[in-house]
Design an enzyme around this catalytic site. Sequence first.
Site, PDB file in Angstrom:
ATOM      1  N   MET A   1       0.839  -1.196   0.000  1.00 23.75           N
ATOM      2  CA  MET A   1       0.000   0.000   0.000  1.00 23.75           C
ATOM      3  C   MET A   1       0.875   1.248   0.000  1.00 23.75           C
ATOM      4  O   MET A   1       1.801   1.369   0.766  1.00 23.75           O
ATOM      5  CB  MET A   1      -0.883  -0.009   1.248  1.00 23.75           C
ATOM      6  CG  MET A   1      -2.106   0.868   1.147  1.00 23.75           C
ATOM      7  SD  MET A   1      -1.904   2.484   1.891  1.00 23.75           S
ATOM      8  CE  MET A   1      -0.985   2.062   3.357  1.00 23.75           C
ATOM      9  N   CYS A   2       0.566   2.118  -0.893  1.00 19.20           N
ATOM     10  CA  CYS A   2       1.391   3.303  -1.081  1.00 19.20           C
ATOM     11  C   CYS A   2       0.682   4.517  -0.519  1.00 19.20           C
ATOM     12  O   CYS A   2      -0.343   4.935  -1.025  1.00 19.20           O
ATOM     13  CB  CYS A   2       1.614   3.482  -2.572  1.00 19.20           C
ATOM     14  SG  CYS A   2       2.305   5.064  -2.991  1.00 19.20           S
ATOM     15  N   GLU A   3       1.192   5.063   0.557  1.00 16.13           N
ATOM     16  CA  GLU A   3       0.441   6.132   1.194  1.00 16.13           C
ATOM     17  C   GLU A   3       0.619   7.480   0.508  1.00 16.13           C
ATOM     18  O   GLU A   3      -0.322   8.239   0.382  1.00 16.13           O
ATOM     19  CB  GLU A   3       0.791   6.216   2.676  1.00 16.13           C
ATOM     20  CG  GLU A   3      -0.502   6.214   3.478  1.00 16.13           C
ATOM     21  CD  GLU A   3      -0.297   6.126   4.958  1.00 16.13           C
ATOM     22  OE1 GLU A   3      -0.291   7.182   5.590  1.00 16.13           O
ATOM     23  OE2 GLU A   3      -0.169   5.010   5.493  1.00 16.13           O
ATOM     24  N   LEU A   4       1.854   7.754   0.075  1.00 11.65           N
ATOM     25  CA  LEU A   4       2.093   9.014  -0.631  1.00 11.65           C
ATOM     26  C   LEU A   4       2.464   8.711  -2.070  1.00 11.65           C
ATOM     27  O   LEU A   4       3.216   7.771  -2.336  1.00 11.65           O
ATOM     28  CB  LEU A   4       3.248   9.783   0.023  1.00 11.65           C
ATOM     29  CG  LEU A   4       3.000  10.350   1.415  1.00 11.65           C
ATOM     30  CD1 LEU A   4       4.298  10.915   1.983  1.00 11.65           C
ATOM     31  CD2 LEU A   4       1.928  11.439   1.365  1.00 11.65           C
TER      32      LEU A   4
ATOM     33  N   ASP B   1       1.322  -0.989  -8.101  1.00 10.82           N
ATOM     34  CA  ASP B   1       1.296  -1.679  -6.817  1.00 10.82           C
ATOM     35  C   ASP B   1      -0.100  -2.260  -6.664  1.00 10.82           C
ATOM     36  O   ASP B   1      -0.907  -2.220  -7.587  1.00 10.82           O
ATOM     37  CB  ASP B   1       1.743  -0.797  -5.636  1.00 10.82           C
ATOM     38  CG  ASP B   1       0.622   0.010  -5.024  1.00 10.82           C
ATOM     39  OD1 ASP B   1      -0.412   0.198  -5.680  1.00 10.82           O
ATOM     40  OD2 ASP B   1       0.789   0.462  -3.883  1.00 10.82           O
TER      41      ASP B   1
END
Lengths: 256, 256
Positions: free
Chosen positions: A1-4, A206
């Site tokens: 999981m890519c937060e930014l 992703d």
Amino acid sequence: MCELLGMSANTPTDICFSFAGLMRRGGRTGPHRDGWGIAFYEGNGSRVFHDPLASAESEIARLISEYSIKSRIVISHIRQANRGRVCLENTHPFTRELWGRSWTFAHNGQLRGIKQYPLRHYRPIGTTDSEYAFCLMLDRIRRRFPQAPRSSRQLRQYIGKLATELGKLGIFNFLLSDSRDLFAYCSTSLCWITRRAPFGPARLIDEDMTVDFKEETTPNDIVTVIATRPLTNNEDWNIMQPGELTVFRQGLPVAV
Amino acid sequence: MCELLGMSANTPTDICFSFAGLMRRGGRTGPHRDGWGIAFYEGNGSRVFHDPLASAESEIARLISEYSIKSRIVISHIRQANRGRVCLENTHPFTRELWGRSWTFAHNGQLRGIKQYPLRHYRPIGTTDSEYAFCLMLDRIRRRFPQAPRSSRQLRQYIGKLATELGKLGIFNFLLSDSRDLFAYCSTSLCWITRRAPFGPARLIDEDMTVDFKEETTPNDIVTVIATRPLTNNEDWNIMQPGELTVFRQGLPVAV
């Protein structure tokens, strides 16, 4: 999981976000139940879309994935609420105006004690640490530079100083833009990669987000993507160091 | 053509905008080639959508007309550019933060000489008279009330005074909100109507916009719609007088 997730390009670029995973899990038990938001710069203005609940039938996500928005700077954030309840005013990115420029900010992390710092010009609308930190940074920048500094490097260096100071309060990975530069600060995790035309069919993927470069318009197109962690494992991503500020303009890192 | 459209309700209300006419004529020779924008308040936050070009295939207009956004305060504006070029940063409504509240503003008219007034705290991002006037009003409000006044009437009266002063510079019909009240100022043309549940199948219609009340949720629902001119000819609209400020909260006019 890519937060930014951020983008800087030398020409208005239509990167195509696919939120299939996010939308599928939205509102259920996945980590993204707390929403997401995205800011696109267009000329001097910015457009911000917020989706506090990221429901499985997200109209906003569908719009973003289908709509062609050409932008030189993009800042996106997927939220896992750890401070502040889930609502529109707590959803990143946050925006404010300074020197007649539109500033946007998205943060990954928590900052202990940030709310004990007094604020003067900017006040948070919501209750997150992140928006508070953004207001505090703009307050300080405004006090240090009542007018926009002639030298961009002065501003970059001052933002680096602020980031170092506030970063001591906890985890402070952030993306910030004043509509000219994109400031990426790594506290624990942030990386970037620069792509040049021809982009070919390659995609950054992703589990939640696909960044799909549209066909380039000129052979000189340069695009940098910044993300919490590498989105591909077959390319050389620049892994940022804790405490490092990298500033991008026109798709390339510039001197800080 | 309805340049300003506002809504105030006592419960989050899903009014359904139909932009069929606008979308059909958008980008052609009609008066709406210069775009439109809309702000919805949701809790303490606001969501703003801008469509600078209002193209015939407007994705944003489609989203707004299909998406269910429940809001207590709405401010919308259709632009005919008379000052400032057509671009995102010149598209109403404009937003700023004051006292930790999200303020939005949309204006119909022109103000001669407005840019000769000095600004301190707020600066326009675009080049319109309207955004300049918004910044000037917030500057003055901030100077008069460094903290939010305890009495809402004090604020309303001060905004009325400002509107009278700036209105002398030209045409100054506007809708303004601080996320609590909706301020409607009539310089030449503005009117409103209050509807109570049951709303029935009635609709407010003009050539470009249909405001379609969804089925009420409680028998106590009250909704006021404010527009440049009456949207129906079979109901009693309150026609505002030049120089009149009317303030709405929870769907009803309140004492100024």
